[in-house]
Design a protein around this motif. Structure first.
Motif, short mmCIF file in Angstrom:
data_model
loop_
_atom_site.label_atom_id
_atom_site.label_comp_id
_atom_site.label_asym_id
_atom_site.label_seq_id
_atom_site.Cartn_x
_atom_site.Cartn_y
_atom_site.Cartn_z
N PHE A 49 0.75 -1.17 -0.14
CA PHE A 49 0.14 0.21 -0.02
C PHE A 49 0.97 0.95 0.33
O PHE A 49 0.67 2.38 -1.06
CB PHE A 49 -1.09 -0.20 1.32
CG PHE A 49 -1.56 1.47 1.24
CD1 PHE A 49 -3.05 1.56 0.19
CD2 PHE A 49 -1.48 1.90 2.78
CE1 PHE A 49 -3.43 2.49 0.45
CE2 PHE A 49 -1.82 3.38 2.62
CZ PHE A 49 -2.66 3.87 1.73
N ILE A 50 1.84 1.43 0.85
CA ILE A 50 2.70 2.59 0.60
C ILE A 50 3.41 2.54 -0.23
O ILE A 50 3.25 3.65 -0.74
CB ILE A 50 3.64 2.34 2.17
CG1 ILE A 50 3.14 2.22 3.35
CG2 ILE A 50 4.60 3.47 1.95
CD1 ILE A 50 3.88 2.19 4.29
N GLY A 51 3.78 1.65 -0.97
CA GLY A 51 4.74 1.83 -2.42
C GLY A 51 3.60 1.99 -3.59
O GLY A 51 4.22 3.36 -4.09
N LYS A 52 2.27 1.98 -3.44
CA LYS A 52 1.38 1.62 -4.58
C LYS A 52 1.24 3.01 -4.31
O LYS A 52 1.15 4.09 -5.22
CB LYS A 52 0.46 0.92 -4.58
CG LYS A 52 -0.21 1.79 -5.58
CD LYS A 52 -2.07 0.22 -5.86
CE LYS A 52 -2.71 0.30 -6.75
NZ LYS A 52 -3.45 -0.49 -6.72
N THR A 53 1.23 3.99 -2.73
CA THR A 53 0.43 5.42 -3.06
C THR A 53 0.64 6.91 -2.40
O THR A 53 0.98 7.69 -3.09
CB THR A 53 -0.97 5.01 -1.65
OG1 THR A 53 -0.11 5.27 -0.94
CG2 THR A 53 -1.55 4.86 -2.35
N LEU A 54 2.04 6.16 -1.70
CA LEU A 54 3.16 6.96 -2.10
C LEU A 54 4.94 6.65 -2.79
O LEU A 54 5.44 7.80 -2.86
CB LEU A 54 4.09 7.13 -0.54
CG LEU A 54 3.02 7.19 0.92
CD1 LEU A 54 3.12 6.81 2.26
CD2 LEU A 54 1.85 8.74 0.62
N GLY A 55 4.85 5.84 -3.55
CA GLY A 55 6.23 5.60 -3.89
C GLY A 55 6.60 6.73 -4.90
O GLY A 55 7.45 6.90 -5.40
N PRO A 56 4.68 7.20 -6.12
CA PRO A 56 5.25 7.63 -6.85
C PRO A 56 5.89 9.15 -6.50
O PRO A 56 6.50 10.02 -6.84
CB PRO A 56 3.96 7.67 -7.15
CG PRO A 56 3.41 6.49 -7.14
CD PRO A 56 4.05 6.52 -5.60
N ALA A 57 5.37 9.50 -4.94
CA ALA A 57 5.70 10.58 -4.88
C ALA A 57 7.11 11.31 -4.70
O ALA A 57 8.11 12.16 -4.71
CB ALA A 57 4.76 11.54 -3.45
N PHE A 58 7.78 9.98 -3.78
CA PHE A 58 8.81 9.36 -3.20
C PHE A 58 10.06 9.65 -4.67
O PHE A 58 11.30 10.25 -4.84
CB PHE A 58 9.61 8.80 -2.83
CG PHE A 58 8.81 8.64 -1.04
CD1 PHE A 58 9.12 9.95 -0.51
CD2 PHE A 58 8.20 7.80 -0.44
CE1 PHE A 58 9.28 9.82 0.87
CE2 PHE A 58 7.33 8.18 0.53
CZ PHE A 58 7.90 9.46 1.45
N PHE A 59 9.87 8.72 -6.13
CA PHE A 59 9.84 8.77 -7.14
C PHE A 59 10.47 10.07 -8.12
O PHE A 59 11.63 10.23 -8.64
CB PHE A 59 9.57 8.24 -7.97
CG PHE A 59 9.37 7.01 -9.42
CD1 PHE A 59 10.61 6.59 -9.45
CD2 PHE A 59 9.31 7.76 -10.44
CE1 PHE A 59 11.68 6.32 -10.69
CE2 PHE A 59 10.00 7.87 -10.94
CZ PHE A 59 10.71 7.26 -11.81
N ASN A 60 9.06 10.82 -7.99
CA ASN A 60 9.31 11.76 -8.62
C ASN A 60 9.70 13.18 -8.30
O ASN A 60 10.40 13.59 -8.35
CB ASN A 60 7.45 12.32 -8.31
CG ASN A 60 6.59 12.56 -8.98
OD1 ASN A 60 6.81 11.10 -10.39
ND2 ASN A 60 5.19 12.26 -9.45
#
Length: 85
Positions: A49-60
């Motif tokens: 869940f964390i990877g799916k929902t927050l991962g893109p923000a950290f990646f960006n």
């Protein structure tokens, strides 16, 4: 990526050792800091869940940080090779 065009971000897949380490840390954090013991399965769902929902923000943010560094280095190179007029 072209400006104005959106690409779908691929699902982030952690290798086995990294995922296991993350699950251990998450399990310990839940137990020690939140007084909420979780099973390995629950920790796995939470990590996904964390990877799916927050991962893109950290990646960006990582992409923006890399872009800023690359632009800074490019400015340094241009300054070094520029000929005086």
């Amino acid at each position: 990526m072209l400006r104005g065009h959106r690409l779908t971000m691929a699902r982030i897949e952690l290798d086995k050792d990294v995922r296991e380490a993350a699950l251990r840390k998450l399990t310990l954090y839940m137990r020690d800091e939140l007084d909420r013991p979780v099973s390995g399965l629950e920790a796995g769902f939470l990590l996904d869940f964390i990877g799916k929902t927050l991962g893109p923000a950290f990646f960006n943010q990582g992409v923006r940080d890399a872009q800023a560094l690359i632009l800074q280095k490019l400015d340094d190179v241009v300054y070094e090779i520029e000929k005086p007029v």
